[in-house]
Design a protein around this motif. Structure first.
Motif, mmCIF file in Angstrom:
data_model
loop_
_atom_site.group_PDB
_atom_site.id
_atom_site.type_symbol
_atom_site.label_atom_id
_atom_site.label_comp_id
_atom_site.label_asym_id
_atom_site.label_seq_id
_atom_site.Cartn_x
_atom_site.Cartn_y
_atom_site.Cartn_z
ATOM 1 N N UNK B 70 0.906 -1.077 0.147
ATOM 2 C CA UNK B 70 0.170 -0.091 -0.106
ATOM 3 C C UNK B 70 0.805 1.237 -0.012
ATOM 4 N N UNK B 71 1.905 1.065 0.688
ATOM 5 C CA UNK B 71 2.961 2.387 0.515
ATOM 6 C C UNK B 71 3.584 2.673 -0.830
ATOM 7 N N UNK B 72 3.938 1.376 -1.625
ATOM 8 C CA UNK B 72 4.539 1.688 -2.834
ATOM 9 C C UNK B 72 3.422 2.363 -3.668
ATOM 10 N N UNK B 73 2.057 2.461 -3.411
ATOM 11 C CA UNK B 73 1.137 3.452 -4.249
ATOM 12 C C UNK B 73 1.309 4.961 -3.550
ATOM 13 N N UNK B 74 1.532 5.032 -2.468
ATOM 14 C CA UNK B 74 1.413 6.354 -1.782
ATOM 15 C C UNK B 74 2.789 7.086 -1.720
ATOM 16 N N UNK B 75 3.893 6.347 -1.652
ATOM 17 C CA UNK B 75 5.129 7.309 -1.303
ATOM 18 C C UNK B 75 5.624 7.895 -2.708
ATOM 19 N N UNK B 76 5.880 9.129 -2.508
ATOM 20 C CA UNK B 76 6.225 10.008 -3.833
ATOM 21 C C UNK B 76 7.437 10.172 -3.694
ATOM 22 N N UNK B 77 8.090 10.575 -4.973
ATOM 23 C CA UNK B 77 9.644 10.850 -5.056
ATOM 24 C C UNK B 77 10.033 11.908 -4.247
ATOM 25 N N UNK B 78 9.070 12.967 -4.098
ATOM 26 C CA UNK B 78 9.414 14.011 -3.039
ATOM 27 C C UNK B 78 9.737 13.686 -1.847
ATOM 28 N N UNK B 79 9.179 12.846 -1.189
ATOM 29 C CA UNK B 79 9.587 12.300 0.023
ATOM 30 C C UNK B 79 11.018 11.699 0.048
ATOM 31 N N UNK B 80 11.306 10.999 -0.778
ATOM 32 C CA UNK B 80 12.574 10.645 -0.767
ATOM 33 C C UNK B 80 13.840 11.384 -1.143
ATOM 34 N N UNK B 81 13.492 12.493 -2.092
ATOM 35 C CA UNK B 81 14.322 13.618 -2.060
ATOM 36 C C UNK B 81 14.341 14.453 -0.955
ATOM 37 N N UNK B 82 13.221 14.620 -0.036
ATOM 38 C CA UNK B 82 13.408 15.477 1.013
ATOM 39 C C UNK B 82 14.107 14.734 2.216
ATOM 40 N N UNK B 83 13.993 13.489 2.304
ATOM 41 C CA UNK B 83 14.660 12.636 3.386
ATOM 42 C C UNK B 83 16.221 12.518 3.082
ATOM 43 N N UNK B 84 16.721 12.896 1.947
ATOM 44 C CA UNK B 84 18.259 12.681 1.802
ATOM 45 C C UNK B 84 18.775 14.245 1.200
ATOM 46 N N UNK B 85 18.107 14.811 0.534
ATOM 47 C CA UNK B 85 18.625 16.316 0.231
ATOM 48 C C UNK B 85 17.850 17.409 0.861
ATOM 49 N N UNK B 86 16.879 17.293 1.804
ATOM 50 C CA UNK B 86 16.056 18.217 2.597
ATOM 51 C C UNK B 86 15.566 19.132 1.379
ATOM 52 N N UNK B 87 15.171 20.135 1.595
ATOM 53 C CA UNK B 87 14.312 20.979 1.161
ATOM 54 C C UNK B 87 14.925 22.031 0.035
ATOM 55 N N UNK B 88 16.347 21.958 0.081
ATOM 56 C CA UNK B 88 16.975 22.923 -1.125
ATOM 57 C C UNK B 88 16.644 23.130 -2.280
ATOM 58 N N UNK B 89 16.076 21.704 -2.879
ATOM 59 C CA UNK B 89 15.562 21.879 -4.265
ATOM 60 C C UNK B 89 14.480 22.890 -4.373
ATOM 61 N N UNK B 90 13.529 22.930 -3.322
ATOM 62 C CA UNK B 90 12.542 23.835 -3.502
ATOM 63 C C UNK B 90 12.828 25.254 -2.944
ATOM 64 N N UNK B 91 13.746 25.492 -2.016
ATOM 65 C CA UNK B 91 13.826 26.909 -1.413
ATOM 66 C C UNK B 91 15.274 27.727 -1.789
ATOM 67 N N UNK B 92 15.955 26.977 -2.707
ATOM 68 C CA UNK B 92 17.159 27.461 -2.932
ATOM 69 C C UNK B 92 17.133 28.507 -4.024
#
Lengths: 144, 144
Positions: B70-92
């Motif tokens: 069920x998590x395979x269906x709900x987990x988004x790439x954004x969650x993985x990116x956030x877990x590793x790179x943080x939010x710099x993709x969004x706020x830099x």
DNA sequence: TTTAAATAGGACAAAAATATCCGAAATAAA
DNA sequence: TTTATTTCGGATATTTTTGTCCTATTTAAA
């Protein structure tokens, strides 16, 4: 998105362009100050931009950096990015695969291509002149 | 675009998802092999993903990594990116300014916002399930 | 001609990212 | 209970990126 070197490079080139439009040659010291960048590192980057004919450097007293006015109109951000970061912005796979293309794509290949094309297009159509227009009237900033 | 760690992380999570859909738990060794990633480094990244509840780890013999279907269906790439790179993709800021926003923008602020929103939207709407669909039928790849 | 100001470029330093190694802990199976 | 397998986590190593320092060279002006 870009390396620090590239960020400093774009900021430096933009400031030089702004000064050049007013007929002023500008020194490394000034550039670093006005773009809030480390002086010695900026010097290295300006050497690269100079070698790539993006800026002109003049040695000696009252020397400094400048960009011919006609070049301010024609130089695109893409040229600066290429001079410093190379073409990895265009040709890298989003997931880091060595080979990734339409024939053997990674799972996000198509989606990435769209985003990268947007970035590429932006870089290839934005001139240094355009970069300076907001600065003159205080609508945009190169530091802070 | 992303750090190496993040690229490995997305590839690893995608492979784990693929195996999990087939009811298989998969080991670090397998994951590293099938995503062509350095084993020990991948281990570190999986620890992070485990702490962030993106994958589940099971210690001991016949242990490994898995993701609830069920998590395979709900987990988004954004969650993985956030877990590793943080939010710099969004706020830099594209030019590296510490503060850069609509009120005091850098010269390319508006253009960057558009591109970043495209990326953000893609990451937030792409699920692990979607990442795996092409892999099963050999339309997409996680190594090469 | 001397001096001061400026870039050029090589060598070096520091920090961050990437990557490896190894012992501890957990767990299933022999 | 012992053994083999596996993740966890701390320490360490390597590489890349970022950044500094110093000397040489060039040039304008005193």
């Amino acid at each position: 998105m870009f390396s620090k070197a590239c960020e400093y490079g774009i900021r430096a080139a933009t400031y030089i362009a702004l000064q050049s439009l007013e007929g002023k040659r500008t020194s490394l010291k000034d550039i670093a100050k006005e773009t809030d960048s480390p002086v010695a590192f900026t010097a290295k980057i300006l050497q690269q931009l100079s070698k790539n004919k993006i800026v002109e450097s003049v040695k000696g007293a009252s020397g400094g950096f400048e960009i011919q006015k006609r070049n301010v109109q024609t130089i695109k951000l893409s040229q600066i990015v290429y001079a410093i970061d190379g073409d990895k912005v265009y040709h890298g796979c989003g997931l880091g695969l060595k080979e990734c293309n339409g024939a053997k794509p990674c799972p996000v290949h198509d989606k990435f291509v769209g985003i990268r094309d947007g970035l590429k297009n932006m870089l290839e159509t934005t001139t240094l002149l355009e970069m300076t227009t907001g600065l003159e009237v205080g609508l945009t900033y190169l530091k802070r």
